[in-house]
Design a protein around this motif. Structure first.
Motif, short mmCIF file in Angstrom:
data_model
loop_
_atom_site.label_atom_id
_atom_site.label_comp_id
_atom_site.label_asym_id
_atom_site.label_seq_id
_atom_site.Cartn_x
_atom_site.Cartn_y
_atom_site.Cartn_z
N ASP B 27 0.86 -1.19 0.00
CA ASP B 27 0.00 0.00 0.00
C ASP B 27 0.90 1.24 0.00
O ASP B 27 1.73 1.41 0.89
CB ASP B 27 -0.89 -0.04 1.24
N ARG B 106 -5.98 3.98 -7.24
CA ARG B 106 -6.02 3.15 -6.03
C ARG B 106 -4.61 2.87 -5.50
O ARG B 106 -4.43 2.46 -4.37
CB ARG B 106 -6.73 1.83 -6.32
N ASP B 107 -3.64 3.01 -6.36
CA ASP B 107 -2.26 2.81 -5.90
C ASP B 107 -1.34 3.31 -7.00
O ASP B 107 -1.81 3.76 -8.06
CB ASP B 107 -1.98 1.33 -5.59
N LEU B 108 -0.03 3.21 -6.78
CA LEU B 108 0.91 3.49 -7.86
C LEU B 108 0.83 2.36 -8.88
O LEU B 108 0.27 1.30 -8.61
CB LEU B 108 2.33 3.59 -7.31
N ALA B 109 1.46 2.57 -10.03
CA ALA B 109 1.38 1.57 -11.08
C ALA B 109 2.08 0.27 -10.66
O ALA B 109 1.65 -0.81 -11.02
CB ALA B 109 2.00 2.11 -12.37
N LEU B 183 -2.58 6.16 -14.86
CA LEU B 183 -3.60 5.85 -13.84
C LEU B 183 -4.41 7.06 -13.40
O LEU B 183 -4.86 7.12 -12.26
CB LEU B 183 -2.93 5.20 -12.62
N ALA B 513 -7.98 1.58 2.78
CA ALA B 513 -6.87 0.90 2.12
C ALA B 513 -6.92 1.06 0.60
O ALA B 513 -5.89 1.16 -0.05
CB ALA B 513 -6.89 -0.59 2.48
N ASN B 514 -8.12 1.13 0.05
CA ASN B 514 -8.23 1.26 -1.41
C ASN B 514 -8.36 2.70 -1.87
O ASN B 514 -8.73 2.95 -3.00
CB ASN B 514 -9.44 0.48 -1.90
N ILE B 519 -14.17 5.42 -7.35
CA ILE B 519 -13.23 6.31 -8.03
C ILE B 519 -13.96 7.57 -8.49
O ILE B 519 -15.00 7.48 -9.16
CB ILE B 519 -12.60 5.59 -9.25
#
Lengths: 99, 537, 233, 297
Positions: B27, B106-109, B183, B513-514, B519
């Motif tokens: 994460d 939701r996160d880095l690539a 993203l 966490a997400n 989105i």
């Protein structure tokens, strides 16, 4: 994944061209080219690199973004070499005299 | 644990517990916290070395520590602060945490590569610290050859440590570039990106393009040392200036690695606390890229007295003036953004305003150094020490602290005590100027840098500087004293305590966490505040 | 988007470590679909290749500077290299690149694991052949006293500059050899994954990335050949 | 030179004070006037102004280019010593400065110079990179191993000035300091006549004979190497057709790496003297070869 599949025939032709160019550059080495020796060898190497990039690394079918990334890398490499060579080649450059 | 009992909410912090859940996390928010802890530790180590130096310089003679120890102190201070604090601080802590939130991702690539880069950072830091503990390094952070191949200290370990840490930088930069390209949330066009994202993108370009050059150069220095003969050896016809070119090809742009993210932070803070969009958003965004590109054309201005050719000196001097322009544009735009705003003075805003002032002074003194004739006199003196501390400490560290306070509620879900925050910001500002302004005068009077002992006529200004450093030190300790307790006793922050506009404020604090329940879809520019819209302006 | 957020977290709270190589797998949390995931990873590989380019770029710069300073010594040093071995190695690498390209072609057009694995194996073997020939060259340099530090016997005026050439020769070919070894290891992993049936015509991202890396290492060698072996007769 | 540097420095200082006052003044003024109050909760949304952006890009750029030209002119002056300057040879090593005057005086960590006369330094380091820095004269130049760098200054006030090593060079870097003593010309005459050592050119002449240079480099050009009279400062042509001006670094290379550049019409037969001559001796040979030029009409 939408990239087109390059036919095997093309791949074999490219490989043949690369081997041919390798033979050519070694042949050129044994010719008397004088000052053109290195430029010719580098031009052939450049051509080989372009072939690999276009077909093996299928740049020919990739997005413009990928090409920009590659060109940016080459540009920066150019900056590094040109900037340093600017110093290295002009150290003898004294005011009032030729380099 | 918690002082106030609240309804339990799922956040990235309480999703699970235990050391394993942290050390194996992918994460980006948790990795940011890992970086926060480790980089803070490095800041303390680098700061301790600086403290020792300033105490030593209180008197002209080298009486507290001998010259050899002093040399190791400034080397340790430089290496730790630059490679292990300034370069990674804002990108790896704040950038890691905020970038995906700002993009609506939701996160880095590459989350696993992100974790890997933290481990690489720790490995690099470990190797470097080993070198420092095992007896230290005395080459200066620049590792100039031929001294770095002759020095009797642990140069190999230090260069290997920096080499390793370089890969951490490269991977972080790579991750940020790819994430920004691929993203972004629906509707998030390039000119709707927050300016912090623009500046991180520009920073990442430099990280990716410059760091490998330093990496291979340092490896060759280490090899040269191990085998006692090599590529930069003047006895073989090697050119020590070539090393300097390679070194500064990384290390000059590295200055922008350090200050660009801080500029991005300031560009976020000012709109939030003035309640208005940033003046000239597009120009500020593009100026970040311009700095990153032009920053690569100026490295030779570190070498004007090194024996470089006159021709190259001319080129590099001219380009140095070019890179000053986008920086100046940013300062003018930040200042103009205050016009007709609704300005509140919370701690982050104090840091941001401090940043503008100190960065302006740092930038203007850069013009002196870019002027060839003046550079000859003031380079390698305390003038240059003062100049780059105004940029790196007055700029980057102010930006880092500003950003840390600004996003602290988002990262922890708690508010820090505002009064303490403001007091610390003001103390740091005063202490900083007291420490470094006298050094401009010292430098102009001719005191060289990296001197353990100095002629007595320089003592008065050195004493002023050392006293200022005490104040600065207190200012840096304060945030630790109130930020850590705020984790338990701080007021609940809520999703958007500053009434800010970015996507990161549209999710809960601390985020789940997400990152997002759903989105978000972006329909406006980044700083969309209510108020009379002036199209022409 | 919404459906991926509903995916349960695993015990570590690690919401992202779902291995996605099979066609049936869902994309990682941060991606919308497999297409985006593939494009993102390949793009990341290209950025990585640019950093590699800059890494070699520093070596190319050192080469350029010293060759400009000491052209005669570089020509002299170049005459000590074995062009036949260098030429053969170039051909070996080019054919290995072809094998990689054919492997990807096989992965994308047929489901036969064996064909894919065979092309990969051919590439890996050619890579090893290259390393063996390179090692033999190193051994010859050692024997002839052309290896600085370990066995250096060239003397006379300008020998220092020739030594500089050999330093660069070993640095450039050495860093290249390290890269090729990593490439061989990667291809080895790919062979295993191919045999396990990890790749499908629409799921071959790791293969694609390995291929890009392999071709890049090939390109570097294509430039090393004229720069080191073909300076002057 | 010092006053010219200061002129630019203080011009820059005045400009930066003005800029800082304007920026800080605007921040304080806006900050106070537009502070958040109940009647000022909503800001005016001003997007920006292209006119302003162009103005504050172009004007600073023009000013910056002006400073660039000014600074570059000064730098060029610093790089071109007057032709009649007094030559002093400098060898730097960890951690001391050695000076050798043309009339034979040698000194360590102190440099005596006459008032009002330009002094040209030819410097080389025996080990690390050092930097010759005299703040009072606004002169600084790195001293490199295996390569000559030059600097020059002209003292305008008698007195004793600090000499620093400005490039970090190891443990006792901060101890690598000395004095530059500026004396009235007649005092300097008296001081420099105390020395009875041979001059660098004389020493160089002895070395020239001792190392056998004289066997090939015959004065009448009948030897296997070119005659060296007048070669210093002349343009020489090499076998491959390229040319260079025979400066200090070229002479040095010709002694240590004679094969690197062979003069047209000669065979590459000269042995290298690498490792046989120390920096002092190389400078003495250089002084001798230079003095040969002086004898030419």
């Amino acid at each position: 994944m939408s990239e087109p599949i390059i036919p095997t025939r093309t791949l074999f032709i490219v490989c043949g061209a690369l081997l041919l160019l390798t033979a050519l550059t070694i042949g050129a080495y044994f010719m008397d080219l004088g000052i053109l020796h290195t430029p010719v060898a580098l031009a052939i190497a450049g051509a080989k690199a372009v072939l690999i990039l276009l077909f093996f690394m299928h740049l020919r079918y990739s997005s413009g973004l990928t090409r920009i990334v590659l060109l940016a890398g080459l540009l920066w490499l150019g900056i590094l070499i040109l900037g340093t060579m600017d110093d290295a080649l002009t150290r003898g450059w004294v005011l009032g005299t030729a380099p | 644990m918690s002082a106030i009992t609240l309804p339990r909410q799922d956040t990235y912090l309480n999703i699970n517990y235990g050391i394993r859940s942290w050390l194996l996390t992918t994460d980006h928010k948790r990795i940011a916290i890992l970086y926060l802890v480790s980089i803070t530790l490095m800041f303390v180590i680098g700061g301790a070395a600086a403290t020792m130096m300033r105490i030593e310089l209180f008197t002209p003679a080298s009486d507290l520590v001998d010259a050899a120890t002093y040399n190791k102190l400034f080397t340790m201070h430089g290496i730790v602060m630059i490679f292990f604090f300034l370069v990674p601080s804002i990108p790896a802590i704040l950038g890691n945490f905020i970038l995906p939130l700002m993009l609506g991702a939701r996160d880095l690539a590459f989350p696993r590569i992100n974790l890997l880069s933290w481990y690489i950072y720790m490995l690099g830091a470990g190797v470097t610290l080993w070198a420092l503990i095992a007896g230290g390094v005395d080459t200066g952070w620049t590792f100039y050859t031929p001294y770095s191949t002759a020095s009797p200290t642990h140069v190999v370990a230090a260069t290997v440590g920096v080499f390793i840490a370089g890969f951490s930088s490269i991977l972080t930069g790579l991750n940020f570039i790819v994430t920004t390209h691929k993203l972004r949330a629906p509707g998030m066009t390039w000119f709707r990106l927050p300016l912090f994202v623009w500046s991180l993108y520009a920073t990442s370009l430099i990280l990716v393009l410059a760091t490998p050059v330093l990496a291979i150069t340092l490896v060759l220095v280490a090899v040269e040392r191990l085998f006692h003969v090599g590529i930069f050896d003047p006895a073989l016809g090697g050119d020590p200036l070539l090393y300097q070119h390679l070194f500064w090809f990384y290390s000059h742009p590295a200055v922008y690695i350090m200050v660009l993210p801080a500029m991005g932070v300031v560009s976020e803070i000012i709109p939030t606390f003035a309640h208005k969009g940033l003046f000239g958003y597009k120009v500020v965004a593009i100026s970040s890229i311009a700095i990153a590109v032009l920053g690569f054309l100026v490295w030779g201005h570190h070498m004007f007295v090194s024996g470089m050719s006159l021709h190259a000196a001319l080129m590099f001097s001219a380009f140095s003036y070019l890179v000053a322009i986008p920086s100046a544009i940013k300062v003018f735009n930040w200042t103009s953004s205050l016009y007709k705003g609704s300005i509140s003075y919370d701690t982050p805003m104090l840091y941001a305003l401090g940043f503008i002032g100190l960065f302006t002074i740092g930038g203007l003194t850069g013009l002196y150094l870019a002027a060839l004739g003046v550079n000859v006199h003031v380079t390698d003196t305390y003038f240059i020490v003062a100049h780059f501390h105004y940029i790196m400490v007055g700029g980057s560290v102010m930006g880092y602290f500003g950003g840390l306070h600004y996003w602290w509620p988002k990262m922890t879900g708690r508010m820090y005590p505002e009064k303490w925050g403001r007091a610390a910001a003001i103390i740091i500002f005063i202490g900083f100027n007291a420490t470094f302004f006298p050094q401009f005068i010292l430098g102009f009077e001719g005191m060289p840098r990296r001197y353990a002992a100095y002629p007595p006529e320089f003592q008065f200004l050195n004493m002023l500087s050392s006293l200022g450093a005490v104040l600065l030190g207190i200012g840096y300790i304060l945030p630790a004293l109130y930020l850590i307790p705020s984790l338990w006793f701080g007021k609940q922050a809520g999703p958007n305590p500053w009434d800010a506009t970015g996507l990161e404020w549209k999710t809960s604090s601390p985020p789940p966490a997400n990152n997002f329940e759903k989105i978000p879809v972006v329909t406006t520019g980044p700083y969309h505040y209510p108020g009379k819209q002036d199209k022409v302006g | 988007m919404a459906e991926s957020s509903l995916r349960p977290m695993n015990a570590l709270g690690d919401t992202h470590s779902v291995e996605t190589s099979g066609a049936h797998a869902a994309p990682d949390l941060q991606f919308e679909n497999l297409e985006q995931q593939h494009a993102t990873r390949v793009f990341g590989m290209w950025i990585f290749l640019v950093t590699e380019l800059m890494l070699f770029g520093a070596l190319f710069l050192m080469y350029t500077v010293y060759r400009a300073f000491y052209p005669a010594a570089f020509a002299e040093g170049s005459r000590h290299l074995d062009l036949a071995l260098g030429g053969i190695n170039t051909a070996v690498l080019i054919v290995s690149s072809l094998c990689i390209a054919l492997a990807i072609h096989a992965a994308r057009t047929s489901a036969k694991r064996s064909q894919l694995a065979l092309w990969l194996l051919a590439a890996a073997v050619l890579g090893i052949v290259f390393m063996v020939i390179k090692g033999y060259e190193y051994f010859l340099h050692y024997q002839n006293g052309e290896m600085p530090v370990f066995n250096w016997t060239l003397t006379g005026a300008g020998a220092g500059h020739v030594q500089l050439f050999f330093w660069l020769y070993f640095a450039m070919t050495g860093v290249h050899a390290i890269h090729l070894s990593i490439g061989i290891a990667l291809v080895g992993i790919m062979i295993l994954r191919a045999l396990l049936g990890n790749f499908k015509p629409n799921a071959y991202t790791p293969l694609e990335m390995t291929g890009l890396y392999w071709h890049f290492v090939d390109i570097i060698w294509i430039f090393l050949l004229p720069l080191l072996y073909l300076i002057a007769r | 030179m010092a006053s010219q540097v200061d002129m630019l420095f203080f011009t820059l200082l005045a400009m930066s004070v003005a800029v800082v006052v304007v920026i800080a003044g605007l921040i304080v003024y806006f900050g106070y006037k537009y502070r958040r109050r109940p009647e000022n909760l909503v800001a005016d949304q001003i997007q920006g102004s292209m006119r302003l952006e162009i103005a504050w890009s172009v004007i600073p750029l023009l000013i910056a280019m002006g400073i660039f030209v000014w600074g570059a002119r000064l730098y060029f002056e610093m790089a071109s010593p007057p032709a009649q300057a007094r030559d002093v040879y400098v060898v730097a090593k960890q951690w001391m400065w050695e000076f050798q005057h043309q009339d034979g005086m040698r000194e360590i960590n102190a440099l005596h110079v006459p008032l009002g006369e330009p002094v040209r330094l030819t410097m080389v380091s025996q080990d690390m990179i050092h930097s010759f820095f005299v703040p009072a004269f606004r002169v600084k130049q790195d001293v490199l191993p295996q390569r000559y760098t030059t600097a020059w200054f002209q003292a305008t006030q008698p007195g004793t000035y600090h000499l620093f090593c400005a490039e970090y060079c190891g443990t006792l870097h901060s101890g690598m300091v000395g004095d530059v003593v500026v004396m009235a010309p007649q005092d300097f005459q008296t001081w420099s006549s105390q020395g009875d050592a041979e001059t660098p050119a004389e020493a160089g002449e002895h070395l020239f004979a001792q190392f056998g240079c004289i066997n090939c480099h015959k004065a009448d050009n009948s030897g296997r190497g070119p005659a060296l009279a007048g070669v210093f400062g002349r343009t020489v042509t090499f076998a491959d057709g390229t040319t260079t001006v025979a400066d200090e670094n070229y002479i040095r290379e010709s002694i240590l790496n004679p094969d690197a550049h062979v003069v047209k019409g000669y065979e590459p037969i000269m042995p290298s003297f690498q490792g046989q001559l120390n920096e002092d001796q190389l400078l003495q040979l250089l002084a001798y070869i230079k003095s040969l030029g002086a004898k030419q009409p």
